[in-house]
Design a protein around this motif. Structure first.
Motif, PDB file in Angstrom:
ATOM      1  N   TYR A  54       1.841   9.584  -1.297  1.00 33.86           N
ATOM      2  CA  TYR A  54       2.548  10.334  -2.334  1.00 33.86           C
ATOM      3  C   TYR A  54       2.614  11.821  -1.987  1.00 33.86           C
ATOM      4  N   ARG A  55       1.502  12.393  -1.532  1.00 37.19           N
ATOM      5  CA  ARG A  55       1.489  13.813  -1.172  1.00 37.19           C
ATOM      6  C   ARG A  55       2.414  14.084   0.010  1.00 37.19           C
ATOM      7  N   GLU A  56       2.429  13.166   0.977  1.00 33.49           N
ATOM      8  CA  GLU A  56       3.325  13.329   2.130  1.00 33.49           C
ATOM      9  C   GLU A  56       4.789  13.226   1.713  1.00 33.49           C
ATOM     10  N   GLU A  57       5.091  12.378   0.731  1.00 33.89           N
ATOM     11  CA  GLU A  57       6.463  12.279   0.222  1.00 33.89           C
ATOM     12  C   GLU A  57       6.925  13.607  -0.367  1.00 33.89           C
ATOM     13  N   ALA A  79      27.018   8.122 -16.847  1.00 36.97           N
ATOM     14  CA  ALA A  79      25.733   8.811 -16.929  1.00 36.97           C
ATOM     15  C   ALA A  79      25.216   9.144 -15.546  1.00 36.97           C
ATOM     16  N   VAL A  80      24.349  10.139 -15.507  1.00 35.16           N
ATOM     17  CA  VAL A  80      23.526  10.380 -14.328  1.00 35.16           C
ATOM     18  C   VAL A  80      22.085  10.098 -14.708  1.00 35.16           C
ATOM     19  N   ARG A  81      21.326   9.596 -13.748  1.00 37.58           N
ATOM     20  CA  ARG A  81      19.900   9.342 -13.948  1.00 37.58           C
ATOM     21  C   ARG A  81      19.146  10.127 -12.876  1.00 37.58           C
ATOM     22  N   GLN A  82      18.256  10.981 -13.296  1.00 39.82           N
ATOM     23  CA  GLN A  82      17.457  11.783 -12.377  1.00 39.82           C
ATOM     24  C   GLN A  82      16.031  11.236 -12.355  1.00 39.82           C
ATOM     25  N   ILE A  83      15.493  11.031 -11.152  1.00 39.02           N
ATOM     26  CA  ILE A  83      14.127  10.552 -10.981  1.00 39.02           C
ATOM     27  C   ILE A  83      13.202  11.754 -10.808  1.00 39.02           C
ATOM     28  N   VAL A  84      12.169  11.822 -11.639  1.00 38.98           N
ATOM     29  CA  VAL A  84      11.151  12.869 -11.544  1.00 38.98           C
ATOM     30  C   VAL A  84       9.817  12.198 -11.255  1.00 38.98           C
ATOM     31  N   THR A  85       9.146  12.589 -10.184  1.00 38.25           N
ATOM     32  CA  THR A  85       7.890  11.957  -9.792  1.00 38.25           C
ATOM     33  C   THR A  85       6.705  12.711 -10.381  1.00 38.25           C
ATOM     34  N   TYR A  86       5.673  11.966 -10.804  1.00 40.47           N
ATOM     35  CA  TYR A  86       4.460  12.569 -11.336  1.00 40.47           C
ATOM     36  C   TYR A  86       3.204  12.147 -10.571  1.00 40.47           C
ATOM     37  N   SER A  87       3.168  10.920 -10.101  1.00 39.94           N
ATOM     38  CA  SER A  87       2.012  10.404  -9.371  1.00 39.94           C
ATOM     39  C   SER A  87       2.460   9.117  -8.685  1.00 39.94           C
ATOM     40  N   PRO A  88       1.595   8.510  -7.863  1.00 40.05           N
ATOM     41  CA  PRO A  88       1.985   7.230  -7.270  1.00 40.05           C
ATOM     42  C   PRO A  88       2.324   6.166  -8.310  1.00 40.05           C
ATOM     43  N   ASN A  89       1.776   6.311  -9.530  1.00 37.31           N
ATOM     44  CA  ASN A  89       1.935   5.265 -10.536  1.00 37.31           C
ATOM     45  C   ASN A  89       2.702   5.713 -11.767  1.00 37.31           C
ATOM     46  N   GLU A  90       3.455   6.810 -11.649  1.00 39.98           N
ATOM     47  CA  GLU A  90       4.215   7.258 -12.812  1.00 39.98           C
ATOM     48  C   GLU A  90       5.390   8.126 -12.384  1.00 39.98           C
ATOM     49  N   PHE A  91       6.540   7.849 -12.979  1.00 43.51           N
ATOM     50  CA  PHE A  91       7.713   8.703 -12.801  1.00 43.51           C
ATOM     51  C   PHE A  91       8.501   8.701 -14.099  1.00 43.51           C
ATOM     52  N   GLU A  92       9.472   9.574 -14.162  1.00 45.01           N
ATOM     53  CA  GLU A  92      10.314   9.683 -15.346  1.00 45.01           C
ATOM     54  C   GLU A  92      11.772   9.568 -14.940  1.00 45.01           C
ATOM     55  N   LEU A  93      12.533   8.871 -15.773  1.00 51.24           N
ATOM     56  CA  LEU A  93      13.981   8.843 -15.638  1.00 51.24           C
ATOM     57  C   LEU A  93      14.576   9.744 -16.704  1.00 51.24           C
ATOM     58  N   VAL A  94      15.410  10.678 -16.294  1.00 51.21           N
ATOM     59  CA  VAL A  94      16.129  11.528 -17.235  1.00 51.21           C
ATOM     60  C   VAL A  94      17.585  11.072 -17.219  1.00 51.21           C
ATOM     61  N   TRP A  95      18.022  10.481 -18.318  1.00 50.44           N
ATOM     62  CA  TRP A  95      19.386   9.967 -18.454  1.00 50.44           C
ATOM     63  C   TRP A  95      20.239  11.038 -19.140  1.00 50.44           C
ATOM     64  N   SER A 116       0.818  -1.214   0.000  1.00 46.84           N
ATOM     65  CA  SER A 116       0.000   0.000   0.000  1.00 46.84           C
ATOM     66  C   SER A 116       0.854   1.267   0.000  1.00 46.84           C
ATOM     67  N   VAL A 117       2.116   1.195   0.446  1.00 48.31           N
ATOM     68  CA  VAL A 117       2.966   2.381   0.480  1.00 48.31           C
ATOM     69  C   VAL A 117       3.317   2.855  -0.941  1.00 48.31           C
ATOM     70  N   PHE A 118       3.159   1.977  -1.919  1.00 51.49           N
ATOM     71  CA  PHE A 118       3.420   2.343  -3.307  1.00 51.49           C
ATOM     72  C   PHE A 118       2.177   2.927  -3.998  1.00 51.49           C
ATOM     73  N   MET A 119       1.007   2.677  -3.459  1.00 51.41           N
ATOM     74  CA  MET A 119      -0.239   2.985  -4.153  1.00 51.41           C
ATOM     75  C   MET A 119      -1.002   4.167  -3.576  1.00 51.41           C
ATOM     76  N   ASP A 120      -0.768   4.489  -2.329  1.00 48.82           N
ATOM     77  CA  ASP A 120      -1.608   5.427  -1.601  1.00 48.82           C
ATOM     78  C   ASP A 120      -1.366   6.873  -2.035  1.00 48.82           C
ATOM     79  N   GLU A 121      -2.417   7.580  -2.446  1.00 49.11           N
ATOM     80  CA  GLU A 121      -2.310   8.976  -2.871  1.00 49.11           C
ATOM     81  C   GLU A 121      -1.851   9.870  -1.725  1.00 49.11           C
ATOM     82  N   ASN A 122      -2.337   9.606  -0.522  1.00 44.78           N
ATOM     83  CA  ASN A 122      -1.929  10.420   0.633  1.00 44.78           C
ATOM     84  C   ASN A 122      -0.445  10.260   0.927  1.00 44.78           C
TER      85      ASN A 122
END
Length: 419
Positions: A36-39, A317-333, A28-34
């Motif tokens: 994600y907002r607290e993170e 390389a460097v990889r940067q993690i960008v968060t968008y939602s509990p179920n989506e993020f982006e890797l910038v290489w 549930s720690v991966f799925m919960d919208e609350n």
């Protein structure tokens, strides 16, 4: 140990008991919208340094890069004196994004909505019709330009890596990183670098699944067939996985060619990930040159919360993690070499970059693995993972069969999140 007891917290997350010798993470720690907002509040806008750019990406005055800290849009820009600013990409007027390009060069920043303009330090310099027209309208008489600039974020740099934090009480960057991680950064960023290009990868999964992945040497020679088959990385090699004192950052290293044929045959005889009969039609893909004074051929340096620095053979390389939602993020290489690379080395790096990125011969499997987990745990409320390889504790290891750094990540995460 943090999390040694089970029970519900204020967010309704039931963290299971880990007394049986492993460590459990509730799905549930991966799925919960609350959560994600607290993170976003407690981690990305909390007492953490987030990676935002390489100095080599903005070498000249007025060069900028737009990116994110968590899900907050920011601009990384070199000012008129050559310093680096990180500004929240949000106009002080009505909140529109000021910078709409990924990168470029400019002498000022201007919001397209109402043309409020800012200098390279984020100071407000122009407001159209500020004094009204023909004695009517305009801003209040006590309106202060100085009080309505772009929000400036605290910045520190180590060997060309730019980090930013929203908090004034975050320890200085080198203290936050720790001596071991600073040393690993200085080993790779030992001279001026040259950016070779970048790639972006959207992954439909939770960002913490990727944070686990890069702290996990156990999977690397099992999931990645190319790694094991052609000897780039095998769990039988000499290597280690160590953490900083808080367990938040990890450093995985391995040395190619340090395992014996007998060790490999014994360890991988029943694994699909090992077949010594395969050969490359173009063996020049793995033809490299020595980059460093040591024998280390693989480095995965994971800096909490959003950075991975890699050396895989001659790929850097460097990889940067960008968060968008509990179920989506982006890797910038962002791939790089050194300014003093000769033509042969530059060709080697560019060719070996086919190993990494969203379509890479190695890296593409990590994104798929994250999505496989994310899909399977969506309806797993009440269930949890079981992490125990290497002893089930947040301990550094002088071998590559461990999940200790994953546990270290979670312990630090729980401290920041208070769960």
């Amino acid at each position: 140990m943090i999390g040694a007891k089970s029970g519900f917290n204020d967010n309704g997350i039931n963290w299971p008991d880990d007394s049986e010798g492993g460590y459990r993470v509730p799905y549930s720690v991966f799925m919960d919208e609350n959560i994600y907002r607290e993170e976003q509040k407690n981690i990305f806008r909390g007492p953490s340094w987030s990676f935002v750019a390489l100095e080599a990406e903005i070498p000249n005055r007025g060069d900028f890069k737009s990116t994110f800290i968590g899900d907050v849009p920011v601009i990384v820009i070199r000012n008129g004196e050559g310093g680096v600013n990180v500004l929240v990409n949000r106009c002080a007027h009505r909140g529109a994004a000021v910078c709409r390009k990924l990168r470029g060069n400019t002498s000022y920043l201007e919001c397209v909505y109402h043309s409020w303009a800012y200098d390279l330090d984020g100071n407000l310099t122009s407001v159209p019709f500020r004094r009204g027209m023909r004695g009517k309208g305009g801003m209040p008489s006590d309106f202060s330009m100085a009080e309505h600039g772009l929000k400036k974020i605290r910045v520190q740099i180590v060997n060309g890596l730019i980090f930013a934090t929203f908090r004034s009480d975050t320890p200085d960057l080198e203290k936050y990183l720790g001596a071991r991680m600073v040393g690993a950064i200085k080993r790779i960023f030992n001279r001026e670098i040259e950016v070779l290009g970048d790639e972006r990868q959207r992954i439909h999964g939770n960002w913490k699944l990727y944070a686990e992945n890069v702290r996990d040497p156990y999977h690397a020679s099992l999931l990645h067939l190319f790694h094991a088959t052609f000897g780039l990385y095998r769990s039988t090699q000499v290597g280690s996985c160590v953490m900083d004192e808080l367990g938040r950052h990890s450093l995985l290293v391995a040395s190619q060619g340090t395992s014996s044929e007998d060790d490999d045959e014994d360890a991988y005889s029943d694994q699909r990930s090992f077949n010594s009969k395969f050969v490359l039609q173009d063996p020049s893909l793995l033809k490299g040159k020595r980059d460093f004074d040591d024998d280390i051929s693989l480095v995965i340096l994971s800096i909490f919360p959003n950075l991975v620095v890699q050396q895989i053979s001659n790929t850097l390389a460097v990889r940067q993690i960008v968060t968008y939602s509990p179920n989506e993020f982006e890797l910038v290489w962002t791939m790089f070499g050194y300014e003093d690379d000769d033509d042969e080395m530059r060709r080697i790096r560019i060719k070996q970059n086919n190993l990494i990125g969203p379509g890479g011969l190695i890296s593409m499997e990590d994104g798929e693995a994250v999505e496989l987990v994310n899909r399977a745990i969506t309806h797993g409320s009440g269930d949890s993972s079981f992490i125990a390889m290497g002893g089930g504790k947040a301990e550094s290891a002088d071998h590559l069969i461990t999940e200790g750094a994953i546990i270290g990540f979670w312990q630090h995460y729980r401290e920041l999140m208070r769960i």
